[in-house]
Scaffold this motif. Structure first.
Motif, PDB file in Angstrom:
ATOM      1  N   ASP A 164      15.997  21.096   1.377  1.00 21.03           N
ATOM      2  CA  ASP A 164      15.584  19.755   1.997  1.00 21.03           C
ATOM      3  C   ASP A 164      16.878  19.418   2.799  1.00 21.03           C
ATOM      4  O   ASP A 164      17.603  18.662   2.218  1.00 21.03           O
ATOM      5  CB  ASP A 164      15.103  18.716   1.081  1.00 21.03           C
ATOM      6  CG  ASP A 164      15.091  17.374   1.632  1.00 21.03           C
ATOM      7  OD1 ASP A 164      14.504  17.379   2.699  1.00 21.03           O
ATOM      8  OD2 ASP A 164      14.731  16.687   0.904  1.00 21.03           O
ATOM      9  N   LEU A 197      18.010  16.880   5.733  1.00 22.52           N
ATOM     10  CA  LEU A 197      17.561  15.822   6.867  1.00 22.52           C
ATOM     11  C   LEU A 197      18.175  16.169   8.118  1.00 22.52           C
ATOM     12  O   LEU A 197      19.490  16.757   8.190  1.00 22.52           O
ATOM     13  CB  LEU A 197      17.740  14.427   6.408  1.00 22.52           C
ATOM     14  CG  LEU A 197      17.174  14.058   5.006  1.00 22.52           C
ATOM     15  CD1 LEU A 197      17.474  12.654   4.761  1.00 22.52           C
ATOM     16  CD2 LEU A 197      15.657  14.166   4.954  1.00 22.52           C
ATOM     17  N   GLU A 231      22.286  13.708   2.448  1.00 26.07           N
ATOM     18  CA  GLU A 231      21.827  14.767   2.641  1.00 26.07           C
ATOM     19  C   GLU A 231      21.926  15.614   1.239  1.00 26.07           C
ATOM     20  O   GLU A 231      21.124  16.117   0.696  1.00 26.07           O
ATOM     21  CB  GLU A 231      22.019  15.683   3.777  1.00 26.07           C
ATOM     22  CG  GLU A 231      21.834  15.319   5.113  1.00 26.07           C
ATOM     23  CD  GLU A 231      22.355  16.030   6.179  1.00 26.07           C
ATOM     24  OE1 GLU A 231      22.016  15.881   7.235  1.00 26.07           O
ATOM     25  OE2 GLU A 231      23.366  16.781   5.947  1.00 26.07           O
ATOM     26  N   ARG A 239      20.111  13.836  -1.696  1.00 25.74           N
ATOM     27  CA  ARG A 239      18.914  14.029  -1.700  1.00 25.74           C
ATOM     28  C   ARG A 239      18.522  15.376  -2.250  1.00 25.74           C
ATOM     29  O   ARG A 239      17.785  15.632  -3.069  1.00 25.74           O
ATOM     30  CB  ARG A 239      18.218  13.864  -0.141  1.00 25.74           C
ATOM     31  CG  ARG A 239      16.746  14.089  -0.472  1.00 25.74           C
ATOM     32  CD  ARG A 239      16.116  14.140   0.880  1.00 25.74           C
ATOM     33  NE  ARG A 239      14.753  13.965   1.085  1.00 25.74           N
ATOM     34  CZ  ARG A 239      13.913  12.928   0.884  1.00 25.74           C
ATOM     35  NH1 ARG A 239      14.172  11.828   0.665  1.00 25.74           N
ATOM     36  NH2 ARG A 239      12.377  13.167   0.860  1.00 25.74           N
ATOM     37  N   THR A 293      16.623  16.311  -5.668  1.00 27.73           N
ATOM     38  CA  THR A 293      15.532  17.210  -5.749  1.00 27.73           C
ATOM     39  C   THR A 293      15.589  18.468  -6.687  1.00 27.73           C
ATOM     40  O   THR A 293      14.729  18.768  -7.365  1.00 27.73           O
ATOM     41  CB  THR A 293      15.344  17.924  -4.233  1.00 27.73           C
ATOM     42  OG1 THR A 293      15.197  16.823  -3.272  1.00 27.73           O
ATOM     43  CG2 THR A 293      14.008  18.996  -4.198  1.00 27.73           C
ATOM     44  N   LEU A 329       3.384  14.902   0.117  1.00 29.24           N
ATOM     45  CA  LEU A 329       4.719  14.933   0.331  1.00 29.24           C
ATOM     46  C   LEU A 329       5.352  13.720  -0.153  1.00 29.24           C
ATOM     47  O   LEU A 329       6.628  13.431  -0.829  1.00 29.24           O
ATOM     48  CB  LEU A 329       5.086  14.938   1.987  1.00 29.24           C
ATOM     49  CG  LEU A 329       4.688  16.365   2.561  1.00 29.24           C
ATOM     50  CD1 LEU A 329       4.945  16.294   3.986  1.00 29.24           C
ATOM     51  CD2 LEU A 329       5.448  17.355   1.878  1.00 29.24           C
ATOM     52  N   GLN A 363       6.388  13.762  -3.742  1.00 31.10           N
ATOM     53  CA  GLN A 363       7.441  14.503  -4.315  1.00 31.10           C
ATOM     54  C   GLN A 363       8.449  13.466  -4.846  1.00 31.10           C
ATOM     55  O   GLN A 363       8.569  12.552  -4.361  1.00 31.10           O
ATOM     56  CB  GLN A 363       8.026  15.345  -3.137  1.00 31.10           C
ATOM     57  CG  GLN A 363       7.053  16.446  -2.873  1.00 31.10           C
ATOM     58  CD  GLN A 363       6.409  17.169  -3.886  1.00 31.10           C
ATOM     59  OE1 GLN A 363       7.007  17.601  -4.468  1.00 31.10           O
ATOM     60  NE2 GLN A 363       5.009  16.864  -3.927  1.00 31.10           N
ATOM     61  N   MET A 376       9.039  12.406   0.559  1.00 28.89           N
ATOM     62  CA  MET A 376       9.420  13.052   1.731  1.00 28.89           C
ATOM     63  C   MET A 376       8.490  12.519   2.869  1.00 28.89           C
ATOM     64  O   MET A 376       7.310  12.386   2.608  1.00 28.89           O
ATOM     65  CB  MET A 376       9.298  14.635   1.610  1.00 28.89           C
ATOM     66  CG  MET A 376      10.354  15.144   0.735  1.00 28.89           C
ATOM     67  SD  MET A 376      10.112  16.911   0.759  1.00 28.89           S
ATOM     68  CE  MET A 376      10.771  17.603   2.141  1.00 28.89           C
ATOM     69  N   THR A 377       8.999  12.272   3.965  1.00 24.92           N
ATOM     70  CA  THR A 377       8.034  12.083   5.132  1.00 24.92           C
ATOM     71  C   THR A 377       7.555  13.424   5.746  1.00 24.92           C
ATOM     72  O   THR A 377       8.330  14.485   5.862  1.00 24.92           O
ATOM     73  CB  THR A 377       8.637  11.260   6.280  1.00 24.92           C
ATOM     74  OG1 THR A 377       9.757  12.015   6.708  1.00 24.92           O
ATOM     75  CG2 THR A 377       9.230   9.930   5.567  1.00 24.92           C
ATOM     76  N   GLU A 413      10.496  14.772   7.950  1.00 22.19           N
ATOM     77  CA  GLU A 413      11.458  15.183   7.047  1.00 22.19           C
ATOM     78  C   GLU A 413      11.175  16.524   6.529  1.00 22.19           C
ATOM     79  O   GLU A 413      12.235  17.437   6.743  1.00 22.19           O
ATOM     80  CB  GLU A 413      11.751  14.302   5.768  1.00 22.19           C
ATOM     81  CG  GLU A 413      12.613  13.185   6.155  1.00 22.19           C
ATOM     82  CD  GLU A 413      12.415  12.113   5.014  1.00 22.19           C
ATOM     83  OE1 GLU A 413      13.088  10.970   5.047  1.00 22.19           O
ATOM     84  OE2 GLU A 413      11.993  12.507   4.051  1.00 22.19           O
ATOM     85  N   PHE A 414      10.246  16.733   6.150  1.00 16.76           N
ATOM     86  CA  PHE A 414       9.531  18.244   5.691  1.00 16.76           C
ATOM     87  C   PHE A 414       9.439  19.013   6.737  1.00 16.76           C
ATOM     88  O   PHE A 414       9.976  20.181   6.837  1.00 16.76           O
ATOM     89  CB  PHE A 414       8.195  18.204   5.126  1.00 16.76           C
ATOM     90  CG  PHE A 414       7.774  19.369   4.619  1.00 16.76           C
ATOM     91  CD1 PHE A 414       8.125  20.112   3.594  1.00 16.76           C
ATOM     92  CD2 PHE A 414       6.642  19.918   5.265  1.00 16.76           C
ATOM     93  CE1 PHE A 414       7.781  21.482   3.387  1.00 16.76           C
ATOM     94  CE2 PHE A 414       6.108  21.107   5.104  1.00 16.76           C
ATOM     95  CZ  PHE A 414       6.770  21.758   4.059  1.00 16.76           C
ATOM     96  N   SER A 441      13.168  20.258   7.693  1.00 14.75           N
ATOM     97  CA  SER A 441      13.592  21.151   6.884  1.00 14.75           C
ATOM     98  C   SER A 441      12.849  22.609   7.022  1.00 14.75           C
ATOM     99  O   SER A 441      13.583  23.662   6.899  1.00 14.75           O
ATOM    100  CB  SER A 441      13.308  20.577   5.234  1.00 14.75           C
ATOM    101  OG  SER A 441      11.966  20.939   4.928  1.00 14.75           O
TER     102      SER A 441
END
Length: 638
Positions: free
Chosen positions: A32, A34, A58, A61, A65, A144, A147, A151-152, A155-156, A159
């Motif tokens: 993930d 950004l 980043e 995050r 995760t 999402l 999670q 996540m938006t 963003e997903f 990635s």
């Protein structure tokens, strides 16, 4: 508007349906990242790869995760401190650097991924499908948001785009790699050929007590092995230490800072819902599904009639790993199991048994044993560790600032004492050390030792990061490489001599026993008469742990080359000496080969392509400018 919004206008076949799916596996396989902020200042980044920044946001995050993945898998038994000790932070940073390097190389080659390609990939991902169709944009966005951290879609999708770009690069670089039919067959036979052994082992450690060593033995051994005890160049340094621990007393966080840190990292203190379940699995692969279903129904009837679930699992379950444990799968969180299994398990109460649950593996009968609700530790519960973390971050920051200031003040060895007096620090002197030894007072620091051995006398180093903070040092004395006197290394020599004598005793004992059992009609009886114990294995493939021996390439090489009924000569292993008799030798059948050929070819191909891609990227990174901001990394993690 995301690309999926645009796709929805043209894809009428996308249907709504309900799916309780956890997409933790996405986090495992699709890092993930950004979108980097091109205006980010160096203080906002932990690394820069060929001009591509990895920001603090980043990295944090990605770290959170991965931490959640571990906690989902192992529950509250996994602490953040434990993961730091295992080097999780460094692993994540290296993965992110590798990702950015691959993206830089893909950009250099003109490789990109379109919006349509990303969208096509999303709507076909199993995690976002129900009954063969995409779950719909609203459900997709909701999943999402579930999670940790949330996540938006943007963003997903970003990635995922990066992951697909790297896949394109990997394909472009390795598409030429192949695996021949002959290579597949040879590897399949190597992996699936099995032997059953009777073995007698003579561990070196069991002979240590008998290994008497005299001073004459030590002198003789030392004289004939002197070079292996050679002492390399040694140096002594004077150093000025900016000690992080010494600064912590003046670096206590305020109540507001503590509360802000808690709220920012609330996911670190949260444990997701978990369930403990057992199951009985009847596999369908290569079988008549209707017949398997009928057999599973019969087992289910026995369970519902009051049969012992654990005993039925041991008798019928085809999940080799859990069957021997009565079907027990221990605790697991969402995202660990396939969607159908997970939906059933989390919908049952403790003590309840499911109906048949169909998955890609076959038919499951699930019994829920226990449930643990999601929980979050309170601020008061975690306050001590937050205070500890924040005070360390503050002290580290102050140490970094002070070290930066000292860089300008310390230009010669004499400056060490002046700077120490000005800033209330002390100058200390180390003992002699080699390149591979820790510097006394500073602890293990390969970077500091390397710097010390690069300095000439009269020079002073810049700020060097050490385990305790930052150090400035100058070389005060040197000792040239030399051969030591026996007295200096006597204990090391003694240990080597004892080990060698014990190994020789093991060889002699093995040779004596081998002579009496080599051609004996009853191997086990003859070994027992010779004072040795025989242990028998099941049919095992290569690289299997053997009783009292462990995994031994030397034993494998001999055992798989002998005819059935043959007894080996004594075989030296890492831990001692062994003698084996081959009781049975089983070869995989042509049918086994045919059934496993394609899967093995894919595995070998992926492994071979992976090795080439890794080697290529290692070379490519040598031409890239890669900067790591250790201070920022330390501040992020404490």
């Amino acid at each position: 508007m995301t690309m999926l919004d645009r796709m929805r206008r043209h894809k009428g076949w996308l249907k709504w349906s309900l799916l309780l799916v956890c997409i933790a596996f996405i986090i495992f396989y699709i890092p993930d990242f950004l979108q980097s902020n091109p205006d980010a200042m160096p203080s906002d980044m932990v690394a820069r790869v060929d001009g591509r920044d990895i920001t603090v946001q980043e990295f944090r995050r990605a770290y959170l995760t991965q931490l959640q993945v571990y906690r989902s898998a192992y529950g509250g038994n996994v602490s953040e401190q434990m993961l730091k000790q295992l080097g999780l932070d460094q692993q994540i940073l290296q993965q992110m650097v590798d990702e950015q390097a691959a993206l830089a190389e893909a950009s250099r080659r003109g490789l990109d991924v379109t919006d349509a390609e990303v969208a096509r990939h999303i709507v076909t991902m199993p995690a976002f499908q129900e009954k063969g169709h995409f779950v719909g944009h609203a459900r997709y966005a909701g999943m999402l948001r579930m999670q940790r951290p949330p996540m938006t879609p943007e963003e997903f999708e970003e990635s995922l785009r990066r992951s697909l770009v790297i896949d394109k690069l990997r394909t472009a670089l390795t598409d030429w790699v192949t695996v021949s039919d002959q290579e597949v067959e040879q590897e399949f036979r190597r992996r699936n050929e099995k032997v059953k052994l009777q073995l007698v082992s003579f561990p070196v450690d069991s002979f240590r007590a008998e290994a008497s060593v005299t001073d004459a033995d030590l002198a003789s051994w030392f004289e004939s092995h002197r070079e292996q005890y050679r002492i390399g160049e040694r140096r002594k340094v004077r150093y000025l230490l900016v000690d992080v621990e010494a600064l912590r007393a003046k670096a206590q966080p305020t109540p507001r800072e503590i509360e802000a840190a808690y709220n920012e990292s609330i996911d670190l203190y949260s444990t997701p819902e978990q369930v403990r379940a057992s199951h009985i699995l009847l596999k369908t692969e290569g079988k008549d599904e209707a017949a398997v279903r009928a057999a599973a129904e019969q087992v289910l009837q026995q369970v519902k009639a009051g049969g012992d679930f654990a005993e039925l699992a041991k008798k019928y379950s085809e999940d080799e790993q859990s069957a021997s444990q009565g079907g027990d799968l221990d605790y697991f969180g969402r995202g660990r199991m396939v969607p159908e299994f997970e939906q059933a398990a989390f919908s049952l109460e403790p003590g309840q048994v499911s109906d048949l649950v169909k998955s890609q593996f076959g038919f499951h009968i699930i019994k829920v044993v226990d449930k643990k609700p999601a929980s979050t530790r309170t601020l008061e519960e975690v306050r001590p560790q937050i205070v500890d973390q924040l005070s360390f971050e503050k002290a580290s920051a102050r140490a970094g600032d002070l070290a930066e200031a000292l860089e300008k003040e310390v230009q010669s060895p004499a400056d060490l004492d002046r700077a120490a007096k000005t800033h209330g620090l002390t100058v200390q002197e180390s003992d002699f050390f080699t390149r591979d030894e820790p510097i006394s007072g500073l602890g293990p620091s390969p970077q500091a030792a390397a710097e010390a051995f690069a300095l000439n006398q009269g020079q002073v180093s810049g700020a060097v990061r050490v385990s305790r903070g930052y150090a400035f040092f100058t070389v005060t004395d040197k000792q040239a490489p030399r051969l030591p006197a026996l007295e200096e290394v006597k204990e090391k020599v003694r240990e080597d001599v004892v080990k060698e004598k014990a190994k020789e005793l093991a060889r002699q004992k093995a040779a004596s026993v081998a002579a009496s059992i080599k051609n004996a009609a009853d191997f086990e009886k003859a070994a027992k008469a010779a004072g040795a114990e025989v242990k028998t294995t099941e049919l095992v493939p290569r690289e299997s742990p053997l009783p009292d021996i462990g995994v031994s390439a030397e034993v494998d090489k001999v055992a798989f080359s002998l005819p059935v009924g043959s007894v080996s000569e004594p075989i030296e292993t890492d831990s001692g000496v062994a003698i084996v008799k081959v009781v049975e030798h089983a070869q995989p059948t042509p049918g086994d080969l045919e059934a496993g050929r394609d899967a093995l070819r894919t595995e070998m191909l992926n492994e071979r392509r992976g090795r080439f891609f890794s080697a290529y990227m290692t070379k490519a990174k040598q031409g890239m400018k890669i900067e790591i901001n250790r201070e920022n990394l330390q501040r992020v993690l404490g």
